[in-house]
Write a protein that holds these residues in place. Structure first.
Motif, mmCIF file in Angstrom:
data_model
loop_
_atom_site.group_PDB
_atom_site.id
_atom_site.type_symbol
_atom_site.label_atom_id
_atom_site.label_comp_id
_atom_site.label_asym_id
_atom_site.label_seq_id
_atom_site.Cartn_x
_atom_site.Cartn_y
_atom_site.Cartn_z
ATOM 1 N N VAL A 116 25.222 23.519 30.182
ATOM 2 C CA VAL A 116 24.509 23.770 31.436
ATOM 3 C C VAL A 116 23.009 23.627 31.198
ATOM 4 N N GLU A 117 22.333 22.948 32.133
ATOM 5 C CA GLU A 117 20.879 22.766 32.041
ATOM 6 C C GLU A 117 20.231 23.229 33.332
ATOM 7 N N ALA A 118 19.066 23.882 33.194
ATOM 8 C CA ALA A 118 18.311 24.345 34.359
ATOM 9 C C ALA A 118 16.878 23.843 34.245
ATOM 10 N N THR A 119 16.367 23.291 35.346
ATOM 11 C CA THR A 119 14.977 22.827 35.395
ATOM 12 C C THR A 119 14.322 23.395 36.647
ATOM 13 N N TYR A 120 12.993 23.489 36.602
ATOM 14 C CA TYR A 120 12.224 24.052 37.717
ATOM 15 C C TYR A 120 11.077 23.106 38.027
ATOM 16 N N LYS A 121 10.957 22.731 39.307
ATOM 17 C CA LYS A 121 9.867 21.846 39.710
ATOM 18 C C LYS A 121 9.523 22.123 41.169
ATOM 19 N N ASN A 122 8.245 22.345 41.433
ATOM 20 C CA ASN A 122 7.736 22.544 42.792
ATOM 21 C C ASN A 122 8.515 23.602 43.583
ATOM 22 N N GLY A 123 8.848 24.702 42.932
ATOM 23 C CA GLY A 123 9.525 25.791 43.618
ATOM 24 C C GLY A 123 11.023 25.618 43.788
ATOM 25 N N VAL A 124 11.583 24.561 43.193
ATOM 26 C CA VAL A 124 13.027 24.329 43.298
ATOM 27 C C VAL A 124 13.655 24.427 41.909
ATOM 28 N N LEU A 125 14.634 25.287 41.795
ATOM 29 C CA LEU A 125 15.403 25.436 40.569
ATOM 30 C C LEU A 125 16.631 24.538 40.681
ATOM 31 N N LYS A 126 16.831 23.674 39.687
ATOM 32 C CA LYS A 126 17.981 22.777 39.680
ATOM 33 C C LYS A 126 18.839 23.118 38.467
ATOM 34 N N ILE A 127 20.110 23.398 38.729
ATOM 35 C CA ILE A 127 21.052 23.743 37.665
ATOM 36 C C ILE A 127 22.163 22.693 37.664
ATOM 37 N N VAL A 128 22.331 22.018 36.529
ATOM 38 C CA VAL A 128 23.389 21.020 36.381
ATOM 39 C C VAL A 128 24.452 21.617 35.472
ATOM 40 N N LEU A 129 25.656 21.739 36.024
ATOM 41 C CA LEU A 129 26.773 22.353 35.313
ATOM 42 C C LEU A 129 27.834 21.282 35.065
ATOM 43 N N PRO A 130 27.837 20.672 33.868
ATOM 44 C CA PRO A 130 28.840 19.636 33.577
ATOM 45 C C PRO A 130 30.259 20.195 33.644
ATOM 46 N N LYS A 131 31.151 19.417 34.216
ATOM 47 C CA LYS A 131 32.548 19.842 34.328
ATOM 48 C C LYS A 131 33.246 19.692 32.982
ATOM 49 N N LYS A 132 34.233 20.556 32.748
ATOM 50 C CA LYS A 132 35.088 20.399 31.578
ATOM 51 C C LYS A 132 35.926 19.147 31.786
ATOM 52 N N ALA A 133 36.348 18.545 30.709
ATOM 53 C CA ALA A 133 37.107 17.290 30.782
ATOM 54 C C ALA A 133 38.336 17.433 31.673
ATOM 55 N N GLU A 134 39.057 18.546 31.535
ATOM 56 C CA GLU A 134 40.269 18.717 32.340
ATOM 57 C C GLU A 134 39.953 18.920 33.824
ATOM 58 N N ALA A 135 38.738 19.380 34.150
ATOM 59 C CA ALA A 135 38.362 19.581 35.555
ATOM 60 C C ALA A 135 37.965 18.270 36.224
ATOM 61 N N LYS A 136 37.590 17.275 35.422
ATOM 62 C CA LYS A 136 37.179 15.989 35.994
ATOM 63 C C LYS A 136 38.359 15.243 36.584
ATOM 64 N N GLY A 137 39.513 15.516 36.050
ATOM 65 C CA GLY A 137 40.682 14.788 36.523
ATOM 66 C C GLY A 137 40.715 13.393 35.920
ATOM 67 N N LYS A 138 41.831 12.792 36.038
ATOM 68 C CA LYS A 138 41.979 11.434 35.506
ATOM 69 C C LYS A 138 42.466 10.552 36.640
ATOM 70 N N GLN A 139 41.758 9.470 36.830
ATOM 71 C CA GLN A 139 42.152 8.547 37.890
ATOM 72 C C GLN A 139 43.248 7.633 37.353
ATOM 73 N N ILE A 140 44.301 7.542 38.114
ATOM 74 C CA ILE A 140 45.446 6.728 37.705
ATOM 75 C C ILE A 140 45.399 5.424 38.489
ATOM 76 N N PRO A 141 45.331 4.304 37.771
ATOM 77 C CA PRO A 141 45.327 3.024 38.489
ATOM 78 C C PRO A 141 46.711 2.735 39.080
ATOM 79 N N VAL A 142 46.716 2.071 40.204
ATOM 80 C CA VAL A 142 47.964 1.701 40.862
ATOM 81 C C VAL A 142 48.300 0.276 40.450
ATOM 82 N N LYS A 143 49.502 0.100 39.883
ATOM 83 C CA LYS A 143 49.946 -1.236 39.487
ATOM 84 C C LYS A 143 50.717 -1.845 40.637
ATOM 85 N N VAL A 144 50.424 -3.064 40.908
ATOM 86 C CA VAL A 144 51.118 -3.774 41.981
ATOM 87 C C VAL A 144 52.262 -4.572 41.385
ATOM 88 N N GLU A 145 53.463 -4.307 41.835
ATOM 89 C CA GLU A 145 54.635 -5.029 41.334
ATOM 90 C C GLU A 145 54.902 -6.235 42.218
#
Length: 146
Positions: A116-145
């Motif tokens: 997690v990273e937090a930055t402050y600029k011009n009165g705005v606090l920005k917090i970036v919270l990276p997702k855990k790998a399992e929370a990102k999900g995995k996109q499954i490609p669709v194969k066309v038969e």
């Protein structure tokens, strides 16, 4: 027997007093002692890789902010110290207001608290919270038969 008057919340009472003072003096003159407790406004957005939180905290020293993540809850704590000085020909006024705040939100995904990273600029606090790998999900490609 006197008539009972229902209780009015302080904000409503202040609005009514402001209206009366404005009618009488032509401008609002009451100090803002009855203002509601201040809490920062938050924007929460989510990307494929992270949850991003932006908090409006103008006038707050970034070193006075405390950010914690516990389980799926993000908590931001801080203290607002504000001083307003007004000088005129025949008067001098200083108003100070102090108050702490706590803002907690449930996160929409599991996050990696070590990144997690937090930055402050011009009165705005920005917090970036990276997702855990399992929370990102995995996109499954669709194969066309054929």
């Amino acid at each position: 027997m006197p008539e009972l008057v229902p209780f009015r919340p302080l904000r409503e009472l202040k609005r009514e007093m402001d209206r009366l003072w404005t009618e009488f003096f032509g401008k609002e003159t009451l100090p803002e002692v009855f203002e509601a407790e201040w809490v920062p406004a938050l924007d929460v957005s989510e990307t494929q890789d992270a949850v991003i939180v932006r908090a409006d905290v103008p006038g707050i020293d970034p070193n006075e902010l405390e950010i914690t993540v516990s389980g799926n809850t993000l908590t931001i704590r801080g203290e607002k110290k504000q001083e307003r000085e007004e000088k005129g020909e025949n008067f001098y006024r200083i108003e100070r207001s102090y108050g702490s705040f706590v803002r907690s939100i449930q996160l929409p995904a599991d996050v990696d608290t070590d990144k997690v990273e937090a930055t402050y600029k011009n009165g705005v606090l920005k917090i970036v919270l990276p997702k855990k790998a399992e929370a990102k999900g995995k996109q499954i490609p669709v194969k066309v038969e054929k």
